[in-house]
Design a protein around this motif. Sequence first.
Motif, PDB file in Angstrom:
ATOM      1  N   LYS A 103       0.897  -1.202  -0.020  1.00  0.00           N
ATOM      2  CA  LYS A 103      -0.067   0.050   0.192  1.00  0.00           C
ATOM      3  C   LYS A 103       0.900   1.355  -0.016  1.00  0.00           C
ATOM      4  O   LYS A 103       1.852   1.141   0.379  1.00  0.00           O
ATOM      5  CB  LYS A 103      -1.075   0.090   1.176  1.00  0.00           C
ATOM      6  CG  LYS A 103      -1.842  -1.195   1.337  1.00  0.00           C
ATOM      7  CD  LYS A 103      -2.733  -0.789  -0.013  1.00  0.00           C
ATOM      8  CE  LYS A 103      -4.028  -2.039   0.311  1.00  0.00           C
ATOM      9  NZ  LYS A 103      -3.641  -3.274  -0.400  1.00  0.00           N
ATOM     10  N   LYS A 104       0.246   2.310  -0.557  1.00  0.00           N
ATOM     11  CA  LYS A 104       0.854   3.638  -0.503  1.00  0.00           C
ATOM     12  C   LYS A 104      -0.080   4.495   0.450  1.00  0.00           C
ATOM     13  O   LYS A 104      -1.022   5.012   0.335  1.00  0.00           O
ATOM     14  CB  LYS A 104       0.775   4.257  -2.029  1.00  0.00           C
ATOM     15  CG  LYS A 104       1.469   5.709  -1.927  1.00  0.00           C
ATOM     16  CD  LYS A 104       1.368   6.477  -3.171  1.00  0.00           C
ATOM     17  CE  LYS A 104       2.194   5.756  -4.201  1.00  0.00           C
ATOM     18  NZ  LYS A 104       2.284   6.760  -5.538  1.00  0.00           N
ATOM     19  N   GLY A 105       0.835   4.729   1.642  1.00  0.00           N
ATOM     20  CA  GLY A 105       0.101   5.450   2.600  1.00  0.00           C
ATOM     21  C   GLY A 105       0.644   7.089   2.403  1.00  0.00           C
ATOM     22  O   GLY A 105      -0.142   7.637   2.022  1.00  0.00           O
ATOM     23  N   CYS A 106       1.902   7.226   3.036  1.00  0.00           N
ATOM     24  CA  CYS A 106       2.197   8.567   2.931  1.00  0.00           C
ATOM     25  C   CYS A 106       3.233   8.840   1.839  1.00  0.00           C
ATOM     26  O   CYS A 106       3.358  10.026   1.221  1.00  0.00           O
ATOM     27  CB  CYS A 106       3.212   8.946   4.163  1.00  0.00           C
ATOM     28  SG  CYS A 106       4.719   7.857   4.471  1.00  0.00           S
ATOM     29  N   ASP A 107       3.911   7.877   1.133  1.00  0.00           N
ATOM     30  CA  ASP A 107       4.861   8.124   0.035  1.00  0.00           C
ATOM     31  C   ASP A 107       5.941   8.861   0.316  1.00  0.00           C
ATOM     32  O   ASP A 107       6.821   9.229  -0.587  1.00  0.00           O
ATOM     33  CB  ASP A 107       4.251   8.777  -0.937  1.00  0.00           C
ATOM     34  CG  ASP A 107       4.627   8.454  -2.632  1.00  0.00           C
ATOM     35  OD1 ASP A 107       5.279   7.250  -2.409  1.00  0.00           O
ATOM     36  OD2 ASP A 107       4.489   8.921  -3.343  1.00  0.00           O
ATOM     37  N   GLY A 142       7.943   7.876   3.541  1.00  0.00           N
ATOM     38  CA  GLY A 142       8.757   6.774   4.270  1.00  0.00           C
ATOM     39  C   GLY A 142       8.319   7.059   5.675  1.00  0.00           C
ATOM     40  O   GLY A 142       9.074   6.553   6.770  1.00  0.00           O
ATOM     41  N   ASP A 143       6.972   7.555   6.077  1.00  0.00           N
ATOM     42  CA  ASP A 143       6.618   8.024   7.431  1.00  0.00           C
ATOM     43  C   ASP A 143       5.813   6.596   7.778  1.00  0.00           C
ATOM     44  O   ASP A 143       5.644   6.570   9.263  1.00  0.00           O
ATOM     45  CB  ASP A 143       5.771   9.124   7.601  1.00  0.00           C
ATOM     46  CG  ASP A 143       6.910  10.337   7.472  1.00  0.00           C
ATOM     47  OD1 ASP A 143       8.039  10.221   7.747  1.00  0.00           O
ATOM     48  OD2 ASP A 143       6.529  11.368   7.262  1.00  0.00           O
ATOM     49  N   CYS A 144       5.076   5.976   6.853  1.00  0.00           N
ATOM     50  CA  CYS A 144       3.979   5.006   7.404  1.00  0.00           C
ATOM     51  C   CYS A 144       4.254   3.468   7.572  1.00  0.00           C
ATOM     52  O   CYS A 144       3.666   2.952   8.261  1.00  0.00           O
ATOM     53  CB  CYS A 144       2.520   5.521   6.803  1.00  0.00           C
ATOM     54  SG  CYS A 144       2.579   4.708   5.154  1.00  0.00           S
ATOM     55  N   GLY A 145       5.270   3.083   6.731  1.00  0.00           N
ATOM     56  CA  GLY A 145       5.443   1.791   6.856  1.00  0.00           C
ATOM     57  C   GLY A 145       4.707   0.814   5.770  1.00  0.00           C
ATOM     58  O   GLY A 145       4.575  -0.328   5.767  1.00  0.00           O
ATOM     59  N   ALA A 146       3.554   1.465   5.355  1.00  0.00           N
ATOM     60  CA  ALA A 146       2.338   0.846   4.672  1.00  0.00           C
ATOM     61  C   ALA A 146       2.981   0.022   3.441  1.00  0.00           C
ATOM     62  O   ALA A 146       2.532  -1.066   2.815  1.00  0.00           O
ATOM     63  CB  ALA A 146       1.254   1.585   4.189  1.00  0.00           C
ATOM     64  N   CYS A 147       4.185   0.769   2.830  1.00  0.00           N
ATOM     65  CA  CYS A 147       4.803   0.158   1.698  1.00  0.00           C
ATOM     66  C   CYS A 147       5.842  -0.936   2.012  1.00  0.00           C
ATOM     67  O   CYS A 147       6.619  -1.354   0.860  1.00  0.00           O
ATOM     68  CB  CYS A 147       5.486   1.201   0.953  1.00  0.00           C
ATOM     69  SG  CYS A 147       6.719   2.086   1.700  1.00  0.00           S
ATOM     70  N   ASN A 190      11.031   0.388   2.851  1.00  0.00           N
ATOM     71  CA  ASN A 190      10.028   1.274   2.616  1.00  0.00           C
ATOM     72  C   ASN A 190      10.366   1.439   1.084  1.00  0.00           C
ATOM     73  O   ASN A 190      11.119   2.168   0.504  1.00  0.00           O
ATOM     74  CB  ASN A 190      10.195   2.801   3.172  1.00  0.00           C
ATOM     75  CG  ASN A 190       9.677   2.767   4.800  1.00  0.00           C
ATOM     76  OD1 ASN A 190       9.010   1.778   4.991  1.00  0.00           O
ATOM     77  ND2 ASN A 190      10.187   3.574   5.412  1.00  0.00           N
ATOM     78  N   CYS A 249       8.434   3.154  -1.021  1.00  0.00           N
ATOM     79  CA  CYS A 249       8.267   4.404  -1.487  1.00  0.00           C
ATOM     80  C   CYS A 249       9.681   5.114  -1.492  1.00  0.00           C
ATOM     81  O   CYS A 249       9.655   6.265  -2.103  1.00  0.00           O
ATOM     82  CB  CYS A 249       7.410   4.955  -0.634  1.00  0.00           C
ATOM     83  SG  CYS A 249       7.725   5.578   0.990  1.00  0.00           S
TER      84      CYS A 249
HETATM   85  S1  FES Z   1       3.980   4.756   1.630  1.00  0.00           S
HETATM   86 FE1  FES Z   1       4.229   5.529   3.807  1.00  0.00          FE
HETATM   87  S2  FES Z   1       6.436   4.568   4.333  1.00  0.00           S
HETATM   88 FE2  FES Z   1       6.283   4.365   2.050  1.00  0.00          FE
END
Ligand code: FES
Length: 161
Positions: free
Chosen positions: A38-42, A44-49, A59, A61
Motif C-alpha cells: 500500500k501507498k500511505g504517505c509516499d 517514508g513515514d508510515c510503513g504501509a509500503c 520502505n 516508496c
Molecule cells: S508509503 Fe508510507 S512509508 Fe512508504
Amino acid sequence: MTRIVSMTVNGEECELAAPDFRTLLDVLRNEGGLTGTKKGCDVGDCGACTVIMDGKPVNACLVLAVEAEGADIQTIEGLQHAPDRPHLLQEKFMEHGGAQCGFCTPGIVMMAKALLDENPEPSEDEIRFALAGNICRCTGYTKIIEAVQGAAEDMKKARAI
Ligand code: FES
Ligand code: FES
C-alpha cells in the motif's frame, strides 16, 4: 528515461518498465499489478509500503525501481503458501484481530516476517521496536503485538517437533 528493470518478485523473475524517477512501490503496484503493498504517505513515514528486499525490510516508496535491478523482492502476495493457505502471520493477525481496515496490515506483516526471519524469538520490546515505523490508525498496537507473538510461539513449537 524508461528502463527495463529485472528483478525477482515473489520467487519469479520479471522485467518491469520503470522511468528513472519511479519508485519501487509504484512500479510493483502499477506495472507489476501487486497492489497488496500500500501507498500511505509516499515519504517514508508510515510503513504501509514495506517489502522485503534482499532479505531486509525496506520502505518501497523510498527505493527507486532502478535500484532494485537484480534484487530479490518479497511482497505480501508472495507470503501465503497457496491461495487457500495463508502464512502463519496472516492467520495470527486474523485470530488476534490485528487487522481492521487492512491498509497498514501488509506492511506490518512484511515487517514482522523480516523480524522473525532474523530473530525467531523476539521479546515484546523487540517486536515493538521493529514495528515502530509502521503506523496503524485503526486497531491500536496490542492486538498486532499479540499476533506477532503468537506466530513466534507457533514457529518455536514447530521447530521443537
Ligand atoms: S508509503 Fe508510507 S512509508 Fe512508504
Ligand atoms: S488496520 Fe491499520 S490503519 Fe487500519
